[in-house]
Enzyme design. Sequence first.
Site, PDB file in Angstrom:
ATOM      1  N   ARG A   1     -10.522 -18.611   6.021  1.00  0.00           N
ATOM      2  CA  ARG A   1      -9.523 -18.732   7.080  1.00  0.00           C
ATOM      3  C   ARG A   1     -10.139 -18.774   8.478  1.00  0.00           C
ATOM      4  O   ARG A   1      -9.639 -19.475   9.359  1.00  0.00           O
ATOM      5  CB  ARG A   1      -8.526 -17.577   6.955  1.00  0.00           C
ATOM      6  CG  ARG A   1      -7.708 -17.698   5.687  1.00  0.00           C
ATOM      7  CD  ARG A   1      -6.897 -16.456   5.379  1.00  0.00           C
ATOM      8  NE  ARG A   1      -6.056 -16.690   4.210  1.00  0.00           N
ATOM      9  CZ  ARG A   1      -5.190 -15.808   3.731  1.00  0.00           C
ATOM     10  NH1 ARG A   1      -5.049 -14.633   4.321  1.00  0.00           N
ATOM     11  NH2 ARG A   1      -4.462 -16.100   2.670  1.00  0.00           N
TER      12      ARG A   1
ATOM     13  N   GLU B   1      -3.592  -2.649   5.347  1.00  0.00           N
ATOM     14  CA  GLU B   1      -3.969  -3.258   6.617  1.00  0.00           C
ATOM     15  C   GLU B   1      -4.090  -2.238   7.744  1.00  0.00           C
ATOM     16  O   GLU B   1      -4.652  -2.544   8.797  1.00  0.00           O
ATOM     17  CB  GLU B   1      -2.963  -4.347   7.001  1.00  0.00           C
ATOM     18  CG  GLU B   1      -3.467  -5.299   8.070  1.00  0.00           C
ATOM     19  CD  GLU B   1      -2.499  -6.422   8.382  1.00  0.00           C
ATOM     20  OE1 GLU B   1      -2.746  -7.142   9.368  1.00  0.00           O
ATOM     21  OE2 GLU B   1      -1.494  -6.583   7.646  1.00  0.00           O
TER      22      GLU B   1
ATOM     23  N   ASN C   1       5.415  -6.661   5.770  1.00  0.00           N
ATOM     24  CA  ASN C   1       4.851  -7.995   5.584  1.00  0.00           C
ATOM     25  C   ASN C   1       4.692  -8.353   4.123  1.00  0.00           C
ATOM     26  O   ASN C   1       4.737  -9.527   3.743  1.00  0.00           O
ATOM     27  CB  ASN C   1       3.479  -8.092   6.268  1.00  0.00           C
ATOM     28  CG  ASN C   1       3.564  -8.350   7.749  1.00  0.00           C
ATOM     29  OD1 ASN C   1       4.568  -8.846   8.258  1.00  0.00           O
ATOM     30  ND2 ASN C   1       2.510  -8.003   8.467  1.00  0.00           N
TER      31      ASN C   1
ATOM     32  N   GLU D   1       9.822   4.509   6.969  1.00  0.00           N
ATOM     33  CA  GLU D   1       9.635   3.105   7.366  1.00  0.00           C
ATOM     34  C   GLU D   1      10.381   2.875   8.667  1.00  0.00           C
ATOM     35  O   GLU D   1      11.551   3.235   8.782  1.00  0.00           O
ATOM     36  CB  GLU D   1      10.175   2.183   6.263  1.00  0.00           C
ATOM     37  CG  GLU D   1      10.415   0.750   6.646  1.00  0.00           C
ATOM     38  CD  GLU D   1       9.146   0.032   7.072  1.00  0.00           C
ATOM     39  OE1 GLU D   1       9.162  -0.572   8.170  1.00  0.00           O
ATOM     40  OE2 GLU D   1       8.150   0.078   6.312  1.00  0.00           O
TER      41      GLU D   1
ATOM     42  N   ALA E   1       0.822  -1.213   0.000  1.00  0.00           N
ATOM     43  CA  ALA E   1       0.000   0.000   0.000  1.00  0.00           C
ATOM     44  C   ALA E   1       0.853   1.258   0.000  1.00  0.00           C
ATOM     45  O   ALA E   1       0.595   2.199  -0.756  1.00  0.00           O
ATOM     46  CB  ALA E   1      -0.944  -0.010   1.205  1.00  0.00           C
TER      47      ALA E   1
ATOM     48  N   GLY F   1       2.235 -13.171  -2.066  1.00  0.00           N
ATOM     49  CA  GLY F   1       2.038 -12.337  -3.242  1.00  0.00           C
ATOM     50  C   GLY F   1       0.858 -12.745  -4.094  1.00  0.00           C
ATOM     51  O   GLY F   1       0.675 -12.218  -5.199  1.00  0.00           O
TER      52      GLY F   1
END
Length: 525
Positions: A352, A488, A94, A86, A67, A100
């Site tokens: 999941r 996320e 991640n 960062e 992102a 991918g």
Amino acid sequence: METSLDRRGFLKTFAIGSAAAMVAGAGLAGCAPQQKGSANATTVSGAGLPEKWDEECEVLVIGSGYAGLAAAYEASKAGADTMVVEKMPTTGGNSAIADGDFAVCMSSAQKAKGIEDSVDKYVADMMAAGLGLNDEEKCRVLAEKSNETWEWTQSDLGVEWDTDEEGNINVIPYGGHNTVRTIHPKIGHGSAMTVPLTEKLNEMGVPMKTGRMVTKFFRDETGRMVGVQVNEKAKGNDPTTGNPLYIKAKKGVVLASGGFGKDVTWRSQHDPRLGETVDCTNQDGATAEALAAAMKAGALTVHLDWIQLGPWCSPDETGYGKGPSYIDANVAYGMSIDPQTGQRIVSELADRRVYSDAIVANGVPLIQVVDEQNIPKWNYDANLQPAIDAGITKKFDTIEDVIAAYDLPAEEFMAQFNRYNGYVEARNDEEFGKMIPEDAKPLGEGPYYITRIWPKVHHTMGGVKTNMDAQVLDADLNPIPGFYAAGEATGGVHGACRLGSCATADCLVNGRLAGQMAASNEVTA
């Protein structure tokens, strides 16, 4: 890609859950990580701005996963002076260690193999996994934009995707999807996208400054987001350490800091079951400092209690390891059984949440049983030997050897083995309704590859709430000027459970949008 997306009645679809979300956001700000750092509380409305800014840019992007990198690429491409910060020593987050895999709707790869799909089917699968808590209009945008974004990874970034022996791009089955639509990068992990994006940003002259933890956001007297404090060279994930620097963002700030799956204090506040004894697939930087700072700056949060476990992990290694890439590719082609009973307990292609909940409720790790002929060739070539070398996957020549090694109840197991093979032949799982791929074969005479599976924390569905233009909302449901978010770090897109391989679409589609929108703002003084 358009620089703005129609809101599609966003306020109407969001209103149902807003009251509960505001309560959650307000309460959690008060019980943020149990660390020092209360002095980092952000002052809104201009008071307490830095006396001077150490650095300036037009668009500041926080985080360097899918992102963040996509946002920086689009912001710079639009002509904005862009910077990426960062907190970890290296870029990628991640995303760089993920598989991918990319869920793409109505792609040329599907059409070449005669696979029918639609936006409605994609959205329905996301909503089913998310228990209907998803922002449906955002799911629809992901479905609509998935193919053009996948094409962009090839045309602009040069990403290569896995192909079959005839040179056609493979499309693979994935848990929770009722249509085969997931595409796997040729090199087998997310660096297939993070590396070329990083290279593009280097070519464009976008600085990417590592070792910088965001600990505070600043808004001016109008409420606009105008910059951040970063702590340079902080120790671990402690926001009270490091040297403070102040960065002004004259057009906008994009929050793309990822989730908090590695933050035991935070995640166990939201789900007490997920304490220190539960392992996590995330890299060490997946913690909550930036999210906590955004909340203190007035950002609304949603769905923080929904934390996803990855059901295709191995208890025989720590962290992400070698297991998930190998195990997950086999779920459509083998069966997973309870070694105590020799029986299946759930569809191996369940989403999941369903799969993980079934394993945890069962109380012991399942074992995945697959024979050599059913392991997809790309998975056999790339992931099988690393899984064997890591000690998580074991090879057996005969099914009798498997029974002996795991002390399985032979009669019950063989009955299940034969029933499962009948389902594969009939393409109809009468026990659990698993979708049987056309290329699946009944389990044969061996050799067999056995792997124990047990869930680990994988993804946090909650984060800041954004509108259809990727703007972060405040507790009054108003956009915070100059503040955007994607990936996320946001909540609401995936509801109760993220559907596997949709995160790539989410991060890239919304990352690109956030970068474009931030770059379109007027420059502040």
